[in-house]
Write an enzyme that holds these catalytic residues in place. Structure first.
Site, PDB file in Angstrom:
ATOM      1  N   CYS A   1      55.492 -18.713  59.014  1.00  0.00           N
ATOM      2  CA  CYS A   1      55.252 -19.595  60.156  1.00  0.00           C
ATOM      3  C   CYS A   1      54.290 -18.907  61.133  1.00  0.00           C
ATOM      4  O   CYS A   1      54.556 -17.789  61.589  1.00  0.00           O
ATOM      5  CB  CYS A   1      56.569 -19.920  60.852  1.00  0.00           C
ATOM      6  SG  CYS A   1      56.374 -20.944  62.342  1.00  0.00           S
TER       7      CYS A   1
ATOM      8  N   ASP B   1      66.923 -31.448  49.044  1.00  0.00           N
ATOM      9  CA  ASP B   1      65.505 -31.738  48.786  1.00  0.00           C
ATOM     10  C   ASP B   1      65.323 -31.857  47.278  1.00  0.00           C
ATOM     11  O   ASP B   1      65.640 -30.930  46.531  1.00  0.00           O
ATOM     12  CB  ASP B   1      64.617 -30.621  49.345  1.00  0.00           C
ATOM     13  CG  ASP B   1      63.140 -30.869  49.064  1.00  0.00           C
ATOM     14  OD1 ASP B   1      62.666 -31.979  49.362  1.00  0.00           O
ATOM     15  OD2 ASP B   1      62.474 -29.953  48.527  1.00  0.00           O
TER      16      ASP B   1
ATOM     17  N   GLU C   1      66.257 -37.346  51.368  1.00  0.00           N
ATOM     18  CA  GLU C   1      65.073 -38.121  51.722  1.00  0.00           C
ATOM     19  C   GLU C   1      65.086 -39.472  51.029  1.00  0.00           C
ATOM     20  O   GLU C   1      65.497 -39.584  49.868  1.00  0.00           O
ATOM     21  CB  GLU C   1      63.816 -37.340  51.323  1.00  0.00           C
ATOM     22  CG  GLU C   1      62.540 -37.874  51.939  1.00  0.00           C
ATOM     23  CD  GLU C   1      61.348 -36.977  51.668  1.00  0.00           C
ATOM     24  OE1 GLU C   1      60.240 -37.330  52.087  1.00  0.00           O
ATOM     25  OE2 GLU C   1      61.535 -35.922  51.013  1.00  0.00           O
TER      26      GLU C   1
ATOM     27  N   CYS D   1      61.640 -22.847  64.134  1.00  0.00           N
ATOM     28  CA  CYS D   1      61.096 -23.197  65.454  1.00  0.00           C
ATOM     29  C   CYS D   1      60.593 -24.632  65.540  1.00  0.00           C
ATOM     30  O   CYS D   1      60.303 -25.117  66.644  1.00  0.00           O
ATOM     31  CB  CYS D   1      59.973 -22.224  65.829  1.00  0.00           C
ATOM     32  SG  CYS D   1      58.507 -22.344  64.755  1.00  0.00           S
TER      33      CYS D   1
ATOM     34  N   ASP E   1      61.070 -25.074  49.454  1.00  0.00           N
ATOM     35  CA  ASP E   1      62.103 -26.058  49.129  1.00  0.00           C
ATOM     36  C   ASP E   1      63.344 -25.913  50.001  1.00  0.00           C
ATOM     37  O   ASP E   1      63.906 -26.905  50.477  1.00  0.00           O
ATOM     38  CB  ASP E   1      62.470 -25.944  47.644  1.00  0.00           C
ATOM     39  CG  ASP E   1      61.282 -26.224  46.734  1.00  0.00           C
ATOM     40  OD1 ASP E   1      60.470 -27.098  47.093  1.00  0.00           O
ATOM     41  OD2 ASP E   1      61.162 -25.574  45.678  1.00  0.00           O
TER      42      ASP E   1
ATOM     43  N   CYS F   1      58.591 -25.871  60.303  1.00  0.00           N
ATOM     44  CA  CYS F   1      59.368 -24.620  60.235  1.00  0.00           C
ATOM     45  C   CYS F   1      60.800 -24.941  60.645  1.00  0.00           C
ATOM     46  O   CYS F   1      61.035 -25.501  61.728  1.00  0.00           O
ATOM     47  CB  CYS F   1      58.758 -23.568  61.152  1.00  0.00           C
ATOM     48  SG  CYS F   1      59.762 -22.058  61.301  1.00  0.00           S
TER      49      CYS F   1
ATOM     50  N   CYS G   1      56.440 -18.458  64.782  1.00  0.00           N
ATOM     51  CA  CYS G   1      57.550 -17.521  64.983  1.00  0.00           C
ATOM     52  C   CYS G   1      57.557 -16.385  63.972  1.00  0.00           C
ATOM     53  O   CYS G   1      58.349 -15.440  64.094  1.00  0.00           O
ATOM     54  CB  CYS G   1      58.892 -18.254  64.949  1.00  0.00           C
ATOM     55  SG  CYS G   1      59.294 -18.983  63.330  1.00  0.00           S
TER      56      CYS G   1
END
Length: 374
Positions: free
Chosen positions: A337, A180, A264, A320, A347, A317, A340
């Site tokens: 989250c 990332d 990305e 999950c 990051d 997340c 969960c």
């Protein structure tokens, strides 16, 4: 067989500098003159007509004093720019200015371009140019490009036809990794590593502004203004060298340690439209870093997978898969989250999601092979 480019510093003497200046000038003159003539022909006749250097040599005899291949390569570059314009890939070709970096290219035909004892470079009509070979290469020289930067330094880029087996690297430690790219940290990987953003431009802004103010107050055309111009250019060149050195080292490290790299597919030009972040984004040079990963992956037989830029890697997340839109706010660096209860670093979580999505693309085979292995 694979084509690889190597760049070296050269130290021409006074006569060689004069020949280079002639080549720069003739290439620039032919490019600009032919571009204007082709534009006029297209405006009048609505058709594309190629213009060769030979059509100008009778009217402008000084074009005969330089290597003819320099002008032929300028013709090829001009035609590529025109075709890109007609395909709507770029705007109308721009005229060349002597104020910017100057260059010319020539081809190696039966040994017309050669290097002797790793110390002297010879090209058509110019022999024994001192060259600093900081690293050697194996392969046949195809073309070279001589360039002069704004701070009056000379370089040569040598394009070589090399065997693929000549590039070897140790076996990768990791099979897969996700990356990332960010501003606070330059790169964050799915294994939890964070690589700092050195912000070379930001650190030099005060000094750069001071030197540019001095330049703006000097009389145009004066020797002092030219000296100050070179000083500013050297500062810009130093920032560029710092950034490139860091990007080369980091990209080589990631390529050598990982077999498959997921990242990305950023639209950097669109991101630069953000006035608040434009300077920071330009300073990171993400596009340059991605291009380094791409060509090094081809050299060392690694795989690059690009995740679509509309994939919400920061909002999902990694445990999950639940989406949390609160992370659209860039100030949220850590979050819990709601589904969960996992505590997530923004990051690292994004890099894990990029890795998962990249492996899905690899498994499904939905991305063309050409974009997987570049």
């Amino acid at each position: 067989m694979i084509q690889v480019s190597y760049k070296y510093r050269i130290y021409p003497n006074k006569e060689q500098k004069q020949y280079f200046a002639n080549c720069f000038g003739c290439v620039r003159f032919f490019y600009n003159r032919s571009l204007q003539d082709m534009k006029d022909i297209y405006d009048n006749e609505k058709k594309f007509k190629d213009i060769t250097p030979a059509s100008y040599k009778e009217e402008f005899p000084f074009l005969k004093s330089v290597d003819s291949l320099c002008l032929s390569n300028a013709q090829l570059n001009r035609n590529k720019a025109f075709k890109a314009f007609f395909r709507k890939q770029n705007g109308f070709p721009k005229f060349k200015s002597k104020r910017n970096e100057q260059s010319f290219s020539t081809n190696n035909q039966k040994g017309t371009v050669s290097i002797k004892d790793d110390r002297y470079l010879s090209i058509p009509k110019c022999r024994n140019i001192k060259i600093k070979m900081h690293r050697t290469f194996k392969g046949e020289i195809k073309t070279i490009t001589i360039s002069k930067t704004c701070d009056d330094k000379y370089y040569v880029s040598i394009l070589v036809n090399a065997l693929e087996d000549s590039f070897t690297i140790n076996k990768a430690k990791n099979e897969y990794i996700g990356i990332d790219l960010g501003i606070k940290h330059f790169a964050i990987t799915s294994d939890g590593s964070k690589y700092k953003n050195n912000k070379y431009l930001s650190k030099s802004l005060s000094l750069l502004a001071k030197e540019q103010r001095k330049l703006s107050h000097m009389k145009k055309g004066s020797n002092n203004r030219n000296k100050q111009r070179i000083k500013v250019a050297k500062l810009h060149h130093h920032i560029q060298n710092q950034r490139n050195d860091y990007l080369h080292k980091l990209s080589y490290k990631l390529i050598s340690e990982n077999q498959v790299i997921c990242l990305e597919n950023l639209k950097v030009k669109d991101m630069e439209q953000n006035n608040k972040l434009a300077r920071s984004i330009i300073d990171t040079s993400w596009s340059r870093f991605i291009s380094m990963l791409e060509y090094k992956s081809k050299l060392y037989k690694r795989t690059i997978i690009k995740v679509p830029n509309n994939y919400p890697s920061s909002q999902l997340c990694s445990m999950c898969g639940k989406q949390n839109k609160i992370t659209k706010n860039l100030s949220v660096r850590k979050w819990i989250c709601p589904n969960c209860g996992s505590t997530l670093d923004r990051d690292i979580n994004a890099s894990l999601n990029i890795l998962k999505k990249g492996l899905e693309i690899l498994k499904a085979g939905t991305q063309p092979v050409s974009s997987l292995i570049l």
